[in-house]
Design a protein around this motif. Structure first.
Motif, mmCIF file in Angstrom:
data_model
loop_
_atom_site.group_PDB
_atom_site.id
_atom_site.type_symbol
_atom_site.label_atom_id
_atom_site.label_comp_id
_atom_site.label_asym_id
_atom_site.label_seq_id
_atom_site.Cartn_x
_atom_site.Cartn_y
_atom_site.Cartn_z
ATOM 1 N N THR A 85 -5.668 11.608 -4.001
ATOM 2 C CA THR A 85 -5.645 12.564 -5.094
ATOM 3 C C THR A 85 -6.321 11.943 -6.314
ATOM 4 N N ILE A 86 -6.116 12.530 -7.493
ATOM 5 C CA ILE A 86 -6.768 12.053 -8.717
ATOM 6 C C ILE A 86 -5.725 11.405 -9.618
ATOM 7 N N LYS A 87 -6.095 10.295 -10.198
ATOM 8 C CA LYS A 87 -5.203 9.589 -11.125
ATOM 9 C C LYS A 87 -4.738 10.538 -12.234
ATOM 10 N N LYS A 88 -3.468 10.437 -12.588
ATOM 11 C CA LYS A 88 -2.847 11.381 -13.523
ATOM 12 C C LYS A 88 -3.612 11.480 -14.842
ATOM 13 N N LEU B 52 0.826 -1.213 0.000
ATOM 14 C CA LEU B 52 0.000 0.000 0.000
ATOM 15 C C LEU B 52 0.859 1.262 0.000
ATOM 16 N N THR B 53 2.049 1.172 0.586
ATOM 17 C CA THR B 53 2.935 2.342 0.634
ATOM 18 C C THR B 53 3.394 2.765 -0.761
ATOM 19 N N GLU B 54 3.310 1.834 -1.727
ATOM 20 C CA GLU B 54 3.696 2.153 -3.105
ATOM 21 C C GLU B 54 2.579 2.894 -3.842
ATOM 22 N N GLY B 55 1.374 2.871 -3.269
ATOM 23 C CA GLY B 55 0.228 3.552 -3.872
ATOM 24 C C GLY B 55 -0.533 2.668 -4.846
ATOM 25 N N LEU B 56 -1.815 3.000 -5.040
ATOM 26 C CA LEU B 56 -2.646 2.265 -6.006
ATOM 27 C C LEU B 56 -3.692 3.176 -6.605
ATOM 28 N N ASP B 57 -4.117 2.825 -7.816
ATOM 29 C CA ASP B 57 -5.190 3.552 -8.494
ATOM 30 C C ASP B 57 -6.467 2.743 -8.365
ATOM 31 N N TYR B 58 -7.559 3.421 -7.960
ATOM 32 C CA TYR B 58 -8.841 2.727 -7.837
ATOM 33 C C TYR B 58 -9.971 3.710 -8.101
ATOM 34 N N LEU B 59 -10.844 3.365 -9.044
ATOM 35 C CA LEU B 59 -12.024 4.163 -9.421
ATOM 36 C C LEU B 59 -11.651 5.586 -9.821
ATOM 37 N N ARG C 173 -6.175 8.207 -6.938
ATOM 38 C CA ARG C 173 -4.838 7.726 -6.623
ATOM 39 C C ARG C 173 -4.678 7.752 -5.103
ATOM 40 N N ILE C 174 -4.448 6.561 -4.510
ATOM 41 C CA ILE C 174 -4.357 6.433 -3.059
ATOM 42 C C ILE C 174 -2.913 6.143 -2.668
ATOM 43 N N ILE C 175 -2.297 7.023 -1.874
ATOM 44 C CA ILE C 175 -0.942 6.811 -1.355
ATOM 45 C C ILE C 175 -0.964 7.116 0.143
#
Length: 492
Positions: free
Chosen positions: A312-315, A295-302, A305-307
């Protein structure tokens, strides 16, 4: 004397066995024409604008056909088990050069009323505890769990809606004791074909044997019902947190010394899930979209962008919005240099693209409950806590305003992303974001809007009655609303 007694016993027997007159079959109430009328005016009139295969638009329907007899005829056909759907019109939504387009089914307004009735009955009678969670609510719940877990698995279902098995779905509804007549209406809606207007008569008669048509008011609830037991199965597992939004699955988990390692644990879970989905639901996983990691690496969902605790918002979604804004500014520049009368309206569109739009209506019921529908990019991403991104977008707006020569008075009135997000989060009754039906709640105000934005001349407006003004105004607003990404949330 014995004959009289026998007659009385027989009459009692008939009374017990004969169902009440307001039922067709077990637990199936007769459809009321007034109920169908309320569904149209409370929901369909406000939400829907697509024209079905019968080519009847909302305005032509209301002008010619929409009387009490119209609703009585629909109710009679449902109650006498003779209702037949008209094939849905096919509408393709492009998803990019490397993806097949998404097929959206557009029903006629007549069918929209019936489908809305079915979705309402499903939620109120047979799945009363069911919750169709919004994407934003799902993201909020995920963020609450992030500190409790170390790893994630992200999965995607291949063609979820297209591969829903009708037999499995109808069995699940039957298990909820849905009456046969009700199931027949559901079955008719999912087997109804989706075709082009130019399709042959043979194609229009072909039944859809697999999948649930996207774009119908019943689509989401039927899809959720289909995977209800799978969700319960996954949520009952120890040591994990399971989330699913339509076809996007996210699992949070930990591992300890008893486990081989985090990767092996993740792979075993994926194999178990894949087996269950294939055997019980005839669904498969999209391996190209399967991801797992820390999870510390971050993930994109819906689209988010979750870190860690930062949201925030996916690029890619930010870039899409930037391109859309630049297109609107570029159109503004063209209109200004060509001295177009549409410049004021174009500036209004730019502001709407920044803030979004709200459309508040009052239900046609005794309690007169207010319902607010929210449209726009920022409404969808309103759960973010990344104000740095908002300030960066505000700087971009300033750059665009200079590059594309906004008039000085427009530069002063240009909305901001940072202020808009703050108003969405903190001020429900904010006037900073346009609420169409509150800001323009009379024909006079709507007339003033159409004149001030120079969409129509004052001379034309002065010869129009209230009904004509309302139709022109609604046409403009619905076109603008369609340009914005719809946020399914409701404030009440």
């Amino acid at each position: 004397m014995y004959l009289v007694l026998l007659v009385r016993i027989f009459s009692v027997f008939l009374t017990l066995e004969t169902p009440p007159k307001n039922f067709i079959g077990e637990n199936f109430m007769l459809v009321n024409s007034q109920e169908l009328k309320d569904l149209y005016y409370n929901f369909i009139k406000l939400e829907s604008s697509g024209i079905g295969l019968d080519r009847k638009s909302k305005s032509s329907l209301e002008r010619k056909d929409l009387n009490i007899e119209y609703f009585e005829k629909i109710a009679e056909e449902i109650n006498t088990k003779s209702y037949r759907y008209i094939p849905y019109k096919e509408n393709l939504i492009l998803k990019g050069r490397n993806s097949f387009p998404r097929v959206i089914s557009v029903p006629t307004y007549r069918d929209k009323i019936v489908l809305k009735y079915l979705s309402k009955e499903l939620l109120n009678k047979y799945y009363s505890g069911f919750s169709l969670e919004l994407a934003q609510e799902k993201i909020e719940n995920i963020c609450k769990e992030l500190t409790n877990y170390q790893y994630f698995i992200k999965l995607d279902l291949v063609g979820f809606y297209d591969n829903i098995n009708h037999h499995i779905l109808l069995n699940k509804l039957e298990a909820k004791k849905c009456p046969k007549e009700f199931l027949k209406l559901i079955e008719g809606s999912i087997s109804n074909p989706t075709v082009y207007p130019e399709s042959s008569k043979y194609e229009k008669k072909l039944k859809n044997i697999k999948g649930v048509n996207q774009g119908l008011s019943t689509s989401n609830i039927l899809a959720e019902i289909y995977l209800e037991e799978f969700d319960e199965f996954m949520k009952g597992k120890d040591g994990i947190k399971f989330f699913r939004f339509v076809d996007d699955i996210l699992i949070l988990y930990n591992y300890n010394d008893k486990d081989v390692n985090s990767i092996s644990k993740g792979k075993l879970m994926i194999e178990e899930i894949e087996l269950k989905l294939r055997n019980d639901y005839h669904l498969t996983l999209n391996h190209s979209k399967t991801h797992y990691g820390k999870l510390t690496e971050g993930l994109d969902y819906l689209g988010y962008r979750i870190i860690d605790k930062n949201l925030t918002i996916k690029k890619n979604n930010v870039l899409k919005q930037e391109k859309k804004l630049e297109k609107l500014f570029s159109e503004y520049s063209y209109l200004r240099h060509s001295n177009s009368h549409l410049l004021e309206f174009q500036f209004w569109r730019i502001n709407c693209s920044i803030t979004g739009i709200k459309v508040t209506s009052v239900e046609n019921k005794p309690e007169k409950k207010e319902i607010t529908k929210r449209y726009g990019w920022l409404f969808y991403f309103s759960k973010i806590n990344d104000y740095t991104l908002m300030y960066r977008l505000d700087k971009l707006l300033k750059k665009f305003s200079k590059r594309y020569n906004l008039l000085p008075e427009h530069q002063n009135k240009l909305k901001k992303f940072s202020r808009s997000l703050l108003e969405i989060k903190k001020n429900k009754n904010s006037t900073y974001i346009c609420d169409i039906n509150k800001e323009f709640d009379t024909p006079e105000k709507r007339k003033e809007f159409l004149i001030s934005k120079k969409l129509y001349s004052e001379n034309v407006m002065n010869i129009m009655d209230d009904s004509g003004i309302n139709n022109l105004f609604n046409g403009i607003i619905f076109k603008t609303v369609r340009e914005l990404e719809e946020d399914k949330g409701r404030e009440s």
